[in-house]
Design a protein around this motif. Sequence first.
Motif, short mmCIF file in Angstrom:
data_model
loop_
_atom_site.label_atom_id
_atom_site.label_comp_id
_atom_site.label_asym_id
_atom_site.label_seq_id
_atom_site.Cartn_x
_atom_site.Cartn_y
_atom_site.Cartn_z
N ARG A 44 37.01 33.28 40.91
CA ARG A 44 37.48 34.50 41.59
C ARG A 44 36.01 35.06 42.33
O ARG A 44 34.94 34.84 41.57
N THR A 45 36.08 35.54 43.40
CA THR A 45 35.03 36.05 44.10
C THR A 45 34.50 37.47 43.60
O THR A 45 35.40 37.96 42.76
N ASP A 46 33.25 37.62 43.67
CA ASP A 46 32.77 38.96 43.21
C ASP A 46 33.55 40.18 43.58
O ASP A 46 33.89 41.15 42.92
N ARG A 47 33.79 40.07 44.85
CA ARG A 47 34.90 41.31 45.40
C ARG A 47 36.00 41.61 44.77
O ARG A 47 36.49 42.59 44.32
N LYS A 48 36.90 40.57 44.43
CA LYS A 48 37.88 40.67 43.69
C LYS A 48 37.74 40.90 42.26
O LYS A 48 38.42 41.70 41.64
N ARG A 49 36.60 40.45 41.52
CA ARG A 49 36.51 41.01 40.03
C ARG A 49 36.20 42.22 40.18
O ARG A 49 36.78 43.08 39.18
N ARG A 50 35.70 42.87 41.10
CA ARG A 50 35.13 44.26 41.15
C ARG A 50 36.31 45.21 41.23
O ARG A 50 36.61 46.04 40.50
N GLN A 51 37.30 44.76 42.20
CA GLN A 51 38.38 45.23 42.58
C GLN A 51 39.33 45.32 41.23
O GLN A 51 40.10 46.41 40.90
N SER A 52 39.32 44.29 40.66
CA SER A 52 40.26 44.11 39.31
C SER A 52 39.70 45.14 38.23
O SER A 52 40.32 45.94 37.51
N ALA A 53 38.33 45.26 38.08
CA ALA A 53 37.88 45.88 37.10
C ALA A 53 37.97 47.80 37.52
O ALA A 53 38.10 48.35 36.53
N LEU A 54 37.88 47.91 38.86
CA LEU A 54 38.19 49.42 39.28
C LEU A 54 39.69 49.84 39.13
O LEU A 54 39.91 50.92 38.54
N LYS A 55 40.44 48.93 39.39
CA LYS A 55 41.72 49.33 39.49
C LYS A 55 42.51 49.03 38.11
O LYS A 55 43.48 49.74 37.80
N THR A 57 43.42 48.48 33.91
CA THR A 57 43.11 49.46 32.77
C THR A 57 42.19 49.22 31.78
O THR A 57 41.72 48.22 31.82
N THR A 58 41.64 50.05 31.20
CA THR A 58 40.40 49.79 30.51
C THR A 58 40.81 49.39 29.05
O THR A 58 41.84 49.83 28.34
N ARG A 59 40.31 48.39 28.52
CA ARG A 59 40.65 47.91 27.16
C ARG A 59 40.62 48.58 26.07
O ARG A 59 39.60 49.32 26.00
#
Length: 63
Positions: A44-55, A57-59
């Motif tokens: 996964r690209t860094d951009r996709k990982r960042r968007q996934s973390a932002l959007k 839910t928090t564990r």
Amino acid sequence: MAEQNQAANSHPEHGMSPKLQQKENVYQAEYLGSGTFQIVKPKRTDRKRRQSALKGTTRGARK
């Protein structure tokens, strides 16, 4: 009616763009035996990982 059928058939199937070419051997699966597979896929690209973390839910958070 025949003109509409010809127009509908001239378009590629969904997800198959004539402009985009899929790279060969990007996804691979090798059977190692006993139900075990070795799977190779792109990271996964860094951009996709960042968007996934932002959007995402928090564990452990209550819903």
